[in-house]
Design a protein around this motif. Structure first.
Motif, short mmCIF file in Angstrom:
data_model
loop_
_atom_site.label_atom_id
_atom_site.label_comp_id
_atom_site.label_asym_id
_atom_site.label_seq_id
_atom_site.Cartn_x
_atom_site.Cartn_y
_atom_site.Cartn_z
N THR A 11 43.79 16.30 -71.77
CA THR A 11 43.69 16.63 -73.20
C THR A 11 44.21 18.03 -73.51
O THR A 11 44.53 18.33 -74.64
CB THR A 11 42.24 16.54 -73.69
OG1 THR A 11 41.43 17.34 -72.82
CG2 THR A 11 41.74 15.10 -73.66
N ARG A 12 44.25 18.89 -72.49
CA ARG A 12 44.74 20.24 -72.76
C ARG A 12 45.33 20.84 -71.48
O ARG A 12 44.83 20.59 -70.39
CB ARG A 12 43.58 21.12 -73.22
CG ARG A 12 44.02 22.54 -73.51
CD ARG A 12 42.89 23.42 -73.97
NE ARG A 12 43.37 24.79 -74.03
CZ ARG A 12 42.59 25.85 -74.19
NH1 ARG A 12 41.28 25.71 -74.31
NH2 ARG A 12 43.10 27.06 -74.23
N ILE A 13 46.39 21.65 -71.64
CA ILE A 13 47.00 22.32 -70.49
C ILE A 13 47.16 23.79 -70.82
O ILE A 13 47.75 24.16 -71.83
CB ILE A 13 48.39 21.75 -70.14
CG1 ILE A 13 48.31 20.24 -69.90
CG2 ILE A 13 48.96 22.43 -68.90
CD1 ILE A 13 49.03 19.45 -70.92
N GLY A 35 48.99 13.34 -63.72
CA GLY A 35 50.33 13.07 -64.23
C GLY A 35 51.11 12.12 -63.35
O GLY A 35 50.65 11.67 -62.30
N THR A 59 52.31 23.30 -63.59
CA THR A 59 52.04 22.25 -64.58
C THR A 59 53.11 22.18 -65.68
O THR A 59 52.90 21.55 -66.71
CB THR A 59 50.68 22.49 -65.26
OG1 THR A 59 50.67 23.84 -65.74
CG2 THR A 59 49.54 22.30 -64.30
N THR A 60 54.25 22.81 -65.45
CA THR A 60 55.31 22.81 -66.46
C THR A 60 55.63 21.38 -66.94
O THR A 60 55.80 20.48 -66.12
CB THR A 60 56.57 23.48 -65.87
OG1 THR A 60 56.24 24.81 -65.56
CG2 THR A 60 57.73 23.45 -66.85
N LEU A 61 55.69 21.23 -68.23
CA LEU A 61 56.04 19.98 -68.92
C LEU A 61 55.00 18.87 -68.79
O LEU A 61 55.24 17.75 -69.23
CB LEU A 61 57.42 19.46 -68.50
CG LEU A 61 58.59 20.33 -68.99
CD1 LEU A 61 59.91 19.63 -68.75
CD2 LEU A 61 58.46 20.67 -70.46
N LEU A 62 53.88 19.20 -68.21
CA LEU A 62 52.78 18.24 -68.24
C LEU A 62 52.29 18.18 -69.70
O LEU A 62 52.17 19.22 -70.35
CB LEU A 62 51.66 18.74 -67.32
CG LEU A 62 50.47 17.79 -67.11
CD1 LEU A 62 50.92 16.55 -66.33
CD2 LEU A 62 49.38 18.51 -66.33
N ALA A 63 52.01 16.97 -70.21
CA ALA A 63 51.65 16.85 -71.63
C ALA A 63 50.29 16.17 -71.78
O ALA A 63 49.90 15.38 -70.93
CB ALA A 63 52.72 16.05 -72.36
N PRO A 64 49.58 16.47 -72.88
CA PRO A 64 48.33 15.76 -73.15
C PRO A 64 48.60 14.26 -73.14
O PRO A 64 49.67 13.81 -73.59
CB PRO A 64 47.94 16.25 -74.54
CG PRO A 64 48.58 17.58 -74.68
CD PRO A 64 49.87 17.48 -73.91
#
Ligand SMILES: Nc1ncnc2c1ncn2[C@@H]1O[C@H](COP(=O)(O)OP(=O)(O)OP(=O)(O)O)[C@@H](O)[C@H]1O
Ligand SMILES: [Mg+2]
Lengths: 590, 479
Positions: A11-13, A35, A59-64
């Motif tokens: 839900t959040r990064i 992911g 965590t680059t480009l990891l999305a909710p």
């Protein structure tokens, strides 16, 4: 990529800290995969099915919305033959395996098993079926390296009767080599076991420290010794010699196993160890040092969350070898970078900061780490030890900051590095006035059995250095010339102690390792000159005559001129000096 | 890098409106499928496109850092378009000889380079097992560096300077003169400027031009008048370029980054805007890790013949070496070259401080088979003697130089010679290493032989006598 709303998802990064929902089933410290590329994370907070997760990779480009998978197990290390000689990242991924898979760069989502499960090891049983076994007992052995006989242990939580032991032969790490009938049913034991890194492995009891860890470094062994099973901190500003000192200790200490944790430091320093250690021979066995060494490298540019774990990974590996009845030395460079990882993660977790932004748990965490050192009786009833040496990198070289201050509460040996000494290239730049060891008394008997005058020489050397310090205060104001010869003698001897004894270059082939015998010989040489010199000055001989004795320049050069196997030459120098002093005494005897 | 490039989606879709605008930060609500560290184009009423970068993302809101300033953005009319990837730089060897702005856009009037490959500017950590330990001595022609703080290929060695000290001249001289002893391979140069003034950039350009290396230089300029957050990307641009040249094209690359203090100030600015808990002097607690993510991008790797040598330049606020910027830099780099105001006042150029300067990789790149067998002992002895000079000078200040003993007076004399003959040299003077070492012996020979106990008798037999002769002939008086 998005998932239905109640299956676990992100839900959040915020950098290495993420939150995920749908995790009512998650356990504290459980490992999760995050992911599509399965980034490794650990649950660090739980709140109504919302989990806060510390991710060990970028965590680059990891999305909710990205999926989260539970693994059911806490963060653990694999323990078994194949650890020695290896180099791991903070979460026990083998760096050579990563290189084989991805080349020179470490990519995200790398998956390589910590130990080679296909390789066969030669197992020799020591117990037979029918024997009753207790936790920690040795079932058999495997020759892991020419230097290390690896003992296969009954896991700590297991006891019962051996139903079956495999015959001598070659097995993989996964093959069961024994079966134990326990109260809870039969259990198989393989060459490999798992242990959660944040939980100390159990021991039977703690023992008093009696034996020094002999490091071959004069200022340490003689002035500020550390015991096997002891703890030491080595604080110092940048470039004062923390890493070199730890490398020296890792090379020359008489521990059975070395675990070296490069925690948030330079890549090249780990490369240097990898390049050097296979070439250097252990002074006792003549075998390559790499045969007793495990490296953990989570360098400064590798993910900060994995840096936090690297310390625990290292110490757990050390405990495993301790449980096999070994003396293990653990070096952590640098515990400050580890503390900063804690701080960074705490800030992302939006915890209330205590001193200088560090979390309020910093002292507890430091204490827990250093508590894992000790001289112990293992579950199997053998003697084992873990010695911990932690480097501390105080901002601005100022020891009043929280990490140095708290560390000092939990260690008993303090090697304070000094920028002024380092600037003058006085190495190791351990300040003899600010450093201390609480083990000196504990190890005095051990030394006394080898050099009866150890305590006496040590006290004399410390005395000279302390008096010199006081005299220097005067010299700074009025110059040395107004002092009487008896006091200038102290300045002169202190100078000899510094140049001829305390300094020891890590790059001098003859002097990088100084065995206990040579340490004592060199110290006696200088202190003899002091004692005789003092008498001579009392009898009216001018200091200059003593300083100009032909043997004197040789004293300072002796440490680099004569190696450990050149005792005879050192002896001759001592005899020459004694004769010249005697002759001088003759002139001034009434 | 499975996550690095996400599945295609409609990137044309724009998010209208910004819930919050605060300094360089813009908060956008209800954006869907946005990734951490993703970049976005942000357009205000003026129609100007600004680049932004995602600092924090949740299912409710996205926090963006706008690199080109938020002036002119409004809550209502701001439009944001997320681009589905993180910051990238197109790299190719054709970029040598070109000038780009701090975000990698050409500013020399030439065309954008043919995008062969777009690289994530954050790079990836080098696996320590895949590094080659740096060992090749680089002769800079400066005695203070070559003799006592030798640089090797693949090292990261910063210059710690102060306002008004000649760090630019020193680094320009190094660029002009740096060579391997026995090879003629030239360095390619990547120059990253963060927040420096136009005249500084021009000084370097003129220098590159005059020494004929301009065609081998790539420049990324984010000058003092550019938005300050842009500087956070500039060194990453430079290093991404350098990695391509070094590890894909096999070149030896020297990276100059100036001024790292400006870079750190930008980092502080963003941290403050985000309401982070500040660390020492207001700098963020992660300054160490952030700097390491830049400085560690130096070295040599297995399977490539190239190398990256880094020479970051920073000015120490109030000449304070314990200030967080030099302090954390020193904790990461492999030594430091410290410029000294006092030496400058006394007319010594280059004013490289004798004691606080250090090269940690020197030990493996000098001596027999590298420079000369006497090099390590000579350097160690020079340090030890110069340290004593400092003590004696302190004493002389108190009791007066005349009151000093004979030996201490010799030390003063040595100190003078060391600074004036050894450290001091011309801005065009390119000293071979042998000359540097010989001058070193010459100054040491002012002292009695017995004082030089860091040198073996065997070496003294060869070099001490020579030194005395040289010192005597330099003075013109017979032995
Ligand atoms: N025992 C020694 N013998 C010779 N040289 C030494 C010794 N100890 C330190 N040095 C010198 O000091 C330099 C810096 O030492 P080192 O890298 O260990 O510092 P450090 O305290 O670990 O610094 P940092 O905190 O920046 O990592 C080395 O490169 C070496 O030149
Ligand atoms: Mg270090």
């Amino acid at each position: 990529m998005s998932t239905s709303s109640d299956s676990p998802h992100v839900t959040r990064i915020s950098g290495p800290i993420i939150t995920a929902s749908g995790l009512a089933a998650a356990q504290m410290y459980e490992v999760v995969r995050v992911g599509a590329s399965g980034l490794i994370g650990e649950v660090v907070k739980l709140n109504h099915g919302q989990a806060t997760i510390q991710v060990y990779e970028d965590t680059t480009l990891l999305a909710p919305g990205a999926p989260v998978q539970l693994t059911g197990a806490p963060l653990s290390v694999l323990l078994g033959p194949g650890l020695i000689g290896n180099i791991y990242d903070g979460i026990q991924r083998p760096l050579p395996g990563i290189q084989a898979q991805s080349g020179a760069w470490i990519r995200r989502g790398e998956k390589v098993a910590p130990l080679d499960t296909e390789r066969r090891w030669h197992f020799v049983p020591v117990l037979r079926a029918g024997a009753d076994v207790e936790p920690g007992q040795v079932i058999g052995t495997v020759a892991e390296t020419p230097l290390v006989e690896h003992r296969i242990l009954v896991p700590p939580e297991l006891a019962g009767t051996l139903r079956h032991v495999a015959p001598e032969g070659d097995y993989t790490l996964l093959d069961p080599v024994a079966e134990v009938a326990t109260a809870a049913g039969p259990r198989e034991i393989a060459l490999m076991q798992r242990w959660p890194v944040r939980v100390p492995r159990p021991i039977r009891e703690r023992l008093r420290i009696t034996e020094p860890l002999v490091t071959g470094q004069r200022i340490i062994d003689t002035l500020f010794p550390i015991g096997k099973g002891g703890t030491a901190a080595i604080p110092g500003g940048f470039g004062t010699g923390k890493t070199i000192t730890q490398h020296q200790l890792a090379k020359w200490s008489d521990a059975d196993i070395i675990v070296y944790i490069g925690c948030g430091e330079r890549g090249n320093e780990m490369t240097e160890v990898l390049r050097e250690f296979p070439e250097i021979r252990d002074p006792k066995s003549g075998l390559p040092l790499m045969d007793r060494t495990i490296l953990i490298a989570n360098t400064s540019n590798m993910p900060v969350a994995a840096r936090e774990v690297s310390i625990y990974t290292g110490i757990t590996l050390a405990e495993y070898y301790r449980d096999q009845g070994r003396s293990v030395a653990v070096f952590a460079d640098s515990t400050s970078r580890w503390a900063e990882a804690l701080r960074e993660l705490a800030a992302r977790l939006e915890e209330m900061p205590a001193e200088e932004g560090f979390p309020a748990t910093l002292p507890t965490r430091l204490a827990q780490f250093y508590e894992r050192a000790g001289s112990v009786t293992t579950l199997a009833g053998e003697r084992g030890a873990i010695t911990i040496v932690g480097a501390v990198s105080p901002p601005g070289g100022d020891f009043s900051e929280p990490v140095t201050q708290h560390t000092q509460r939990f260690i008993r040996c303090f090697w304070a590095l000094d920028s002024e000494l380092a600037n003058a290239r006085h190495y190791p730049s351990i300040n003899w006035l600010r450093s201390y060891s609480e083990y000196a008394g504990d190890v005095a008997a051990w030394w006394g059995a080898r050099a009866a005058d150890w305590s006496e020489l040590r006290a004399e050397a410390i005395g000279v250095l302390q008096r010199e310090e006081r005299l220097q205060q005067i010299v700074k104001l009025v110059g040395p010339d107004v002092l009487p010869d008896s006091q200038r003698l102290i300045l002169f001897i202190a100078e000899l102690l510094k140049d001829g004894f305390l300094t020891q270059s890590a790059f001098d082939d003859k002097d990088m390792y100084c065995d206990p015998v040579r340490q004592m010989t060199l110290l006696r040489l200088i202190l003899n000159l002091y004692l005789k010199g003092r008498e001579l000055v009392q009898q009216g001989a001018p200091l200059l005559k003593i300083q100009q004795l032909p043997a004197v320049p040789g004293i300072v050069r002796a440490k680099s001129a004569f190696g450990n196997d050149e005792q005879a030459a050192l002896g001759r120098l001592g005899a020459e000096l004694a004769a010249q002093l005697e002759a001088l005494a003759g002139e001034y005897r009434k | 890098m499975a996550e690095a490039k996400r599945e295609p989606r409609d990137y044309g879709l724009q998010q209208i409106g910004a819930a919050r605008i605060d300094g360089p930060l813009v908060v956008v609500e209800r954006a869907r499928d946005v990734g951490y560290d993703e970049i976005a184009e942000i357009v205000g009423e003026d129609g100007r496109i600004r680049i932004g970068r995602v600092l924090d993302v949740s299912d409710r809101q996205v926090v963006l850092q706008v690199l080109e300033g938020t002036t002119g953005l409004s809550n209502r009319a701001t439009r944001t378009r997320f681009l589905g990837e993180n910051f990238r730089l197109s790299v190719s060897a054709d970029m040598l000889g070109r000038v780009y702005d701090g975000l990698g856009r050409p500013i020399d009037g030439g065309p954008a380079p043919l995008a062969l490959e777009r690289r994530d500017i954050n790079g990836m950590p080098i696996n320590p097992t895949a590094r080659h330990y740096p060992r090749e001595f680089i002769q800079t022609g400066l005695s203070a560096i070559d003799g006592m703080n030798a640089l090797v290929r693949g090292q990261k060695l910063p210059i710690f300077s102060g306002n008004g000290l000649p760090h630019d001249r020193v680094s320009a001289q190094i660029v002009r003169q740096a060579r391997l002893i026995d090879a003629s391979v030239d360095f390619s140069i990547v120059f990253g400027a963060m927040g420096v003034k136009h005249d500084v950039a021009e000084f370097f350009i003129r220098n590159f031009e005059e020494s004929g290396v301009l065609a081998r230089v790539v420049m990324f300029l984010s000058l003092a008048d550019a938005p300050s957050v842009e500087r956070l990307l500039t060194p990453r641009m430079a290093l991404t370029m350098a990695e391509h040249l070094a590890f894909d094209c096999g070149q030896h690359v020297l990276v100059l980054l100036t001024d790292m203090t400006n870079y750190c100030e930008s980092l502080r600015e963003v941290g403050t805007a985000r309401g982070e808990i500040p660390g020492r002097k207001g700098y963020p607690g992660y300054l160490y890790s952030d700097l390491a993510s830049l400085y560690e991008r130096a070295g040599r790797i297995v399977g490539s013949t190239g190398s990256i040598t880094q020479m970051p330049i920073l000015t120490m606020p109030s000449d304070d070496i314990s200030h967080p910027v030099p302090d954390l830099t020193g904790y990461i780099t492999e030594g430091q070259i410290v410029l000294d105001r006092d030496l400058t006042h006394r007319g010594v150029y280059p004013p490289i401080a004798g004691l606080p300067s250090l090269s940690r990789l020197m030990k493996d790149g000098i001596g027999k088979g590298f420079t000369r067998d006497d090099h390590p002992a000579l350097a160690s002895q020079l340090f030890a003697c110069y340290a004593r000079v400092k003590r004696v000078r302190g004493l002389a200040d108190v009791v007066g130089a005349e009151e000093l003993g004979a030996l201490d007076k010799l030390y003063l004399k040595f100190g003078e010679a060391f600074e004036q003959r050894f450290l001091n040299q011309g801005e065009d003077e390119n000293r071979p290493i042998a000359t540097t070492l010989d001058i070193g012996w010459e100054t040491l020979s002012i002292l009695p032989r017995d004082e030089l106990h860091r040198v073996s008798d065997a070496l003294l037999d060869v070099h001490y006598a020579q030194g005395v002769a040289a010192a005597a002939s330099a003075k013109g008086d017979p032995l």
